[in-house]
Structures are given as C-alpha cells and as structure tokens.
Design a protein around this motif. Sequence first.
Motif, PDB file in Angstrom:
ATOM      1  N   THR A  31     -63.998   1.501  -6.315  1.00 31.47           N
ATOM      2  CA  THR A  31     -63.407   2.385  -5.320  1.00 31.47           C
ATOM      3  C   THR A  31     -62.738   1.568  -4.226  1.00 31.47           C
ATOM      4  OG1 THR A  31     -65.115   4.052  -5.739  1.00 31.47           O
ATOM      5  CG2 THR A  31     -63.881   4.246  -3.687  1.00 31.47           C
ATOM      6  N   CYS A  32     -63.357   0.443  -3.869  1.00 33.39           N
ATOM      7  CA  CYS A  32     -62.809  -0.450  -2.851  1.00 33.39           C
ATOM      8  C   CYS A  32     -61.430  -0.962  -3.287  1.00 33.39           C
ATOM      9  CB  CYS A  32     -63.775  -1.615  -2.634  1.00 33.39           C
ATOM     10  SG  CYS A  32     -63.324  -2.713  -1.281  1.00 33.39           S
ATOM     11  N   ILE A  33     -61.319  -1.381  -4.543  1.00 33.25           N
ATOM     12  CA  ILE A  33     -60.031  -1.839  -5.065  1.00 33.25           C
ATOM     13  C   ILE A  33     -59.018  -0.703  -5.036  1.00 33.25           C
ATOM     14  CG2 ILE A  33     -58.820  -2.564  -7.165  1.00 33.25           C
ATOM     15  CD1 ILE A  33     -61.198  -4.289  -7.868  1.00 33.25           C
ATOM     16  N   ASP A  34     -59.432   0.468  -5.457  1.00 31.45           N
ATOM     17  CA  ASP A  34     -58.542   1.628  -5.491  1.00 31.45           C
ATOM     18  C   ASP A  34     -58.002   1.955  -4.105  1.00 31.45           C
ATOM     19  OD1 ASP A  34     -57.328   3.827  -6.944  1.00 31.45           O
ATOM     20  OD2 ASP A  34     -58.745   5.135  -5.903  1.00 31.45           O
ATOM     21  N   LEU A  35     -58.866   1.907  -3.089  1.00 34.63           N
ATOM     22  CA  LEU A  35     -58.444   2.207  -1.717  1.00 34.63           C
ATOM     23  C   LEU A  35     -57.467   1.159  -1.197  1.00 34.63           C
ATOM     24  CD1 LEU A  35     -61.824   3.410  -0.161  1.00 34.63           C
ATOM     25  CD2 LEU A  35     -59.798   4.810  -0.660  1.00 34.63           C
ATOM     26  N   LEU A  36     -57.708  -0.098  -1.530  1.00 38.87           N
ATOM     27  CA  LEU A  36     -56.786  -1.145  -1.099  1.00 38.87           C
ATOM     28  C   LEU A  36     -55.411  -0.946  -1.727  1.00 38.87           C
ATOM     29  CD1 LEU A  36     -59.020  -4.356  -1.212  1.00 38.87           C
ATOM     30  CD2 LEU A  36     -58.077  -3.244   0.823  1.00 38.87           C
ATOM     31  N   ARG A  37     -55.385  -0.606  -3.009  1.00 40.86           N
ATOM     32  CA  ARG A  37     -54.106  -0.389  -3.686  1.00 40.86           C
ATOM     33  C   ARG A  37     -53.375   0.833  -3.130  1.00 40.86           C
ATOM     34  NH1 ARG A  37     -52.449  -2.969  -8.051  1.00 40.86           N
ATOM     35  NH2 ARG A  37     -53.755  -4.564  -9.015  1.00 40.86           N
ATOM     36  N   LYS A  38     -54.108   1.860  -2.791  1.00 40.91           N
ATOM     37  CA  LYS A  38     -53.495   3.062  -2.233  1.00 40.91           C
ATOM     38  C   LYS A  38     -52.983   2.831  -0.814  1.00 40.91           C
ATOM     39  CE  LYS A  38     -56.001   6.497  -4.972  1.00 40.91           C
ATOM     40  NZ  LYS A  38     -57.034   7.568  -4.966  1.00 40.91           N
ATOM     41  N   ASN A  39     -53.405   1.725  -0.225  1.00 48.35           N
ATOM     42  CA  ASN A  39     -52.969   1.418   1.136  1.00 48.35           C
ATOM     43  C   ASN A  39     -52.095   0.168   1.197  1.00 48.35           C
ATOM     44  OD1 ASN A  39     -54.363   3.224   3.397  1.00 48.35           O
ATOM     45  ND2 ASN A  39     -55.779   3.032   1.667  1.00 48.35           N
ATOM     46  N   GLY A  40     -51.407  -0.105   0.090  1.00 46.43           N
ATOM     47  CA  GLY A  40     -50.360  -1.119   0.125  1.00 46.43           C
ATOM     48  C   GLY A  40     -50.574  -2.385  -0.672  1.00 46.43           C
ATOM     49  N   ALA A  41     -51.788  -2.682  -1.094  1.00 54.49           N
ATOM     50  CA  ALA A  41     -52.029  -3.908  -1.849  1.00 54.49           C
ATOM     51  C   ALA A  41     -51.470  -3.762  -3.263  1.00 54.49           C
ATOM     52  CB  ALA A  41     -53.518  -4.223  -1.905  1.00 54.49           C
ATOM     53  N   SER A  42     -50.777  -4.785  -3.741  1.00 54.90           N
ATOM     54  CA  SER A  42     -50.222  -4.740  -5.092  1.00 54.90           C
ATOM     55  C   SER A  42     -51.076  -5.523  -6.078  1.00 54.90           C
ATOM     56  CB  SER A  42     -48.796  -5.316  -5.089  1.00 54.90           C
ATOM     57  OG  SER A  42     -48.786  -6.650  -4.617  1.00 54.90           O
ATOM     58  N   LYS A  43     -51.955  -6.368  -5.567  1.00 54.83           N
ATOM     59  CA  LYS A  43     -52.820  -7.173  -6.436  1.00 54.83           C
ATOM     60  C   LYS A  43     -54.179  -7.339  -5.776  1.00 54.83           C
ATOM     61  CE  LYS A  43     -51.916 -11.552  -6.740  1.00 54.83           C
ATOM     62  NZ  LYS A  43     -51.254 -12.836  -7.115  1.00 54.83           N
ATOM     63  N   VAL A  44     -55.211  -6.872  -6.444  1.00 52.44           N
ATOM     64  CA  VAL A  44     -56.584  -7.003  -5.934  1.00 52.44           C
ATOM     65  C   VAL A  44     -57.522  -7.260  -7.102  1.00 52.44           C
ATOM     66  CG1 VAL A  44     -58.461  -5.958  -4.609  1.00 52.44           C
ATOM     67  CG2 VAL A  44     -56.095  -5.304  -4.113  1.00 52.44           C
ATOM     68  N   TYR A  45     -58.250  -8.353  -7.057  1.00 45.67           N
ATOM     69  CA  TYR A  45     -59.276  -8.600  -8.057  1.00 45.67           C
ATOM     70  C   TYR A  45     -60.258  -9.655  -7.550  1.00 45.67           C
ATOM     71  CZ  TYR A  45     -56.777 -12.922  -9.402  1.00 45.67           C
ATOM     72  OH  TYR A  45     -56.179 -14.153  -9.410  1.00 45.67           O
ATOM     73  N   TRP A  46     -61.366  -9.764  -8.232  1.00 45.06           N
ATOM     74  CA  TRP A  46     -62.333 -10.807  -7.894  1.00 45.06           C
ATOM     75  C   TRP A  46     -62.924 -11.359  -9.180  1.00 45.06           C
ATOM     76  CZ3 TRP A  46     -67.475 -10.305  -9.355  1.00 45.06           C
ATOM     77  CH2 TRP A  46     -67.913  -9.018  -9.703  1.00 45.06           C
ATOM     78  N   GLU A  47     -63.407 -12.594  -9.094  1.00 49.58           N
ATOM     79  CA  GLU A  47     -64.009 -13.233 -10.263  1.00 49.58           C
ATOM     80  C   GLU A  47     -65.093 -14.205  -9.799  1.00 49.58           C
ATOM     81  OE1 GLU A  47     -60.629 -16.735 -10.826  1.00 49.58           O
ATOM     82  OE2 GLU A  47     -60.461 -14.863 -11.946  1.00 49.58           O
ATOM     83  N   PRO A  48     -66.128 -14.396 -10.602  1.00 48.46           N
ATOM     84  CA  PRO A  48     -67.201 -15.314 -10.215  1.00 48.46           C
ATOM     85  C   PRO A  48     -66.729 -16.760 -10.237  1.00 48.46           C
ATOM     86  CG  PRO A  48     -67.529 -14.531 -12.459  1.00 48.46           C
ATOM     87  CD  PRO A  48     -66.391 -13.741 -11.901  1.00 48.46           C
ATOM     88  N   VAL A  49     -67.294 -17.562  -9.368  1.00 45.63           N
ATOM     89  CA  VAL A  49     -67.059 -19.002  -9.369  1.00 45.63           C
ATOM     90  C   VAL A  49     -68.320 -19.645  -9.934  1.00 45.63           C
ATOM     91  CG1 VAL A  49     -66.554 -21.041  -7.988  1.00 45.63           C
ATOM     92  CG2 VAL A  49     -65.573 -18.825  -7.344  1.00 45.63           C
ATOM     93  N   PRO A  50     -68.281 -20.140 -11.160  1.00 46.38           N
ATOM     94  CA  PRO A  50     -69.494 -20.674 -11.804  1.00 46.38           C
ATOM     95  C   PRO A  50     -70.055 -21.891 -11.091  1.00 46.38           C
ATOM     96  CG  PRO A  50     -67.745 -20.266 -13.408  1.00 46.38           C
ATOM     97  CD  PRO A  50     -67.122 -20.183 -12.048  1.00 46.38           C
ATOM     98  N   ASP A  51     -71.348 -22.061 -11.205  1.00 45.10           N
ATOM     99  CA  ASP A  51     -71.991 -23.261 -10.697  1.00 45.10           C
ATOM    100  C   ASP A  51     -71.438 -24.460 -11.466  1.00 45.10           C
ATOM    101  OD1 ASP A  51     -74.139 -25.437 -10.851  1.00 45.10           O
ATOM    102  OD2 ASP A  51     -74.971 -24.135  -9.311  1.00 45.10           O
ATOM    103  N   PRO A  52     -70.977 -25.513 -10.785  1.00 48.95           N
ATOM    104  CA  PRO A  52     -70.360 -26.645 -11.491  1.00 48.95           C
ATOM    105  C   PRO A  52     -71.324 -27.409 -12.392  1.00 48.95           C
ATOM    106  CG  PRO A  52     -70.690 -27.153  -9.173  1.00 48.95           C
ATOM    107  CD  PRO A  52     -70.953 -25.689  -9.326  1.00 48.95           C
ATOM    108  N   VAL A  53     -72.620 -27.274 -12.149  1.00 49.96           N
ATOM    109  CA  VAL A  53     -73.606 -27.997 -12.943  1.00 49.96           C
ATOM    110  C   VAL A  53     -74.023 -27.192 -14.169  1.00 49.96           C
ATOM    111  CG1 VAL A  53     -75.906 -29.025 -12.972  1.00 49.96           C
ATOM    112  CG2 VAL A  53     -74.462 -29.258 -10.937  1.00 49.96           C
ATOM    113  N   THR A  54     -74.356 -25.916 -13.961  1.00 52.72           N
ATOM    114  CA  THR A  54     -74.888 -25.086 -15.052  1.00 52.72           C
ATOM    115  C   THR A  54     -73.832 -24.232 -15.749  1.00 52.72           C
ATOM    116  OG1 THR A  54     -75.399 -23.210 -13.602  1.00 52.72           O
ATOM    117  CG2 THR A  54     -77.069 -24.948 -13.806  1.00 52.72           C
ATOM    118  N   GLY A  55     -72.714 -23.981 -15.067  1.00 53.34           N
ATOM    119  CA  GLY A  55     -71.702 -23.098 -15.633  1.00 53.34           C
ATOM    120  C   GLY A  55     -72.052 -21.629 -15.511  1.00 53.34           C
ATOM    121  N   SER A  56     -73.167 -21.327 -14.853  1.00 52.19           N
ATOM    122  CA  SER A  56     -73.641 -19.955 -14.699  1.00 52.19           C
ATOM    123  C   SER A  56     -73.096 -19.328 -13.420  1.00 52.19           C
ATOM    124  CB  SER A  56     -75.172 -19.942 -14.662  1.00 52.19           C
ATOM    125  OG  SER A  56     -75.663 -18.668 -14.284  1.00 52.19           O
TER     126      SER A  56
END
Length: 206
Positions: A31-56
């Motif tokens: 819903t947060c992404i949807d609201l941002l797009r409805k208020n002008g954002a053309s690109k919204v996403y997020w992704e995990p940053v893995p631990d450099p040691v474990t890859g998790s």
Amino acid sequence: MPLADYETLRKMDVRPFCKKRDGLDYLNWATCIDLLRKNGASKVYWEPVPDPVTGSSLRRTDVEFKDKNGNTNRCYETLIKVVIDDNVYYMQTPVMNGANPVKDNSMSQQRVWNSMCRAFVKCVAVHTGLGFDLWLKEETSNEPYIPDTLQKRASPVKIKTIQQLCTSHGIDGDAWVAGNGKKWDELTEGEAAKMLNALKQRYGDE
C-alpha cells in the motif's frame, strides 16, 4: 509529475489504508508503494542487502544472550536498499517479536520478512514524510508513563536489580549511569524505571 514534497506527503491521512497491529496503526508495504506512485513517484522498490559473510538477509552479532528461562538470543537485524525515483536509501532495523527481541527458538523467515517490510515503510516515512506521524505516535507510546512525583531516590533493591540485569547482558552499567551524568546512589525512582523499561524492551526481561 515528480513525487509530492515532504510536507504534502506528511499531511496525507494514511489511517484509512492501515491495519491494526499490537494496538497501533500499521501501513502495509505494498500500500505504501501504491500511495507513493499515486502521488508522483515513477519508480519505487526495495530489496534486501545480504550479509557479506553469510549471504543471508538476516544479520546477527556473535554475542549470545540468555533470558531468565535460559532461552538464547542475539541481536538480529536486516538491511534493505530502498529506491524512490533517483534516490537510494538504506535502512537497517532489528528483527523483533512485537516489542521484544526475537529469541533463537522463535526465529523464522516470516520474522525476517516482517523486519524488512517494516524497515521499508519506516524508511519511506523518514525520507518522504508519508506515514511519518504513525511512527511518531508509536515512538511516543513506547515511552513509559512516569509521574513527576517519582523524584525520590531509587530503592537499593531496584538499583541492585538493574545492576544484575546489566551484568547478565554484558552491559557496562557504571558507564550507562555515568553517561547520564549520574551515580548509582543518585538515581531517582523515575530514572530507574526508565532503565528497567529499556532493558525489558531490548531483552524481554521482567
């Protein structure tokens, strides 16, 4: 059109889009992404940053803690990358079980996912203003109610309890107290209550 400015997004009432969780209003990440797009954002996403040691997606300290029942836990956190149009942000947050830390015997992929989703919504609030007042309300509600009359010296029993909890969790209690410009025998009941509450929130101690 560009994304609406911070003040405009902060004034937006997001409560109709929220659900209740632990007595507080919760804004879903989608819903947060949807609201941002409805208020002008053309690109919204997020992704995990893995631990450099474990890859998790799950990050953890090497220090292990135990509660009064012998259950173990560590400081678990997740780190995510948030992209909103041309802006890139990072948010690192603890993996929690409500207001308490997650114990080793209750860690799950769902808790890790919830931590990252929560991090995204919080990151959006901090940097864009959308839903910021929900977090303001939550942070305020976490403050313990301590009457102004609790200015008398903390009891020796209460001070000893705090010292024992600090020792069991590997906390330098002397430094904690000194960092607040106090000595142990100068603590008030109100200040001792805040310390106990902080320990409970972090480690789940009763």
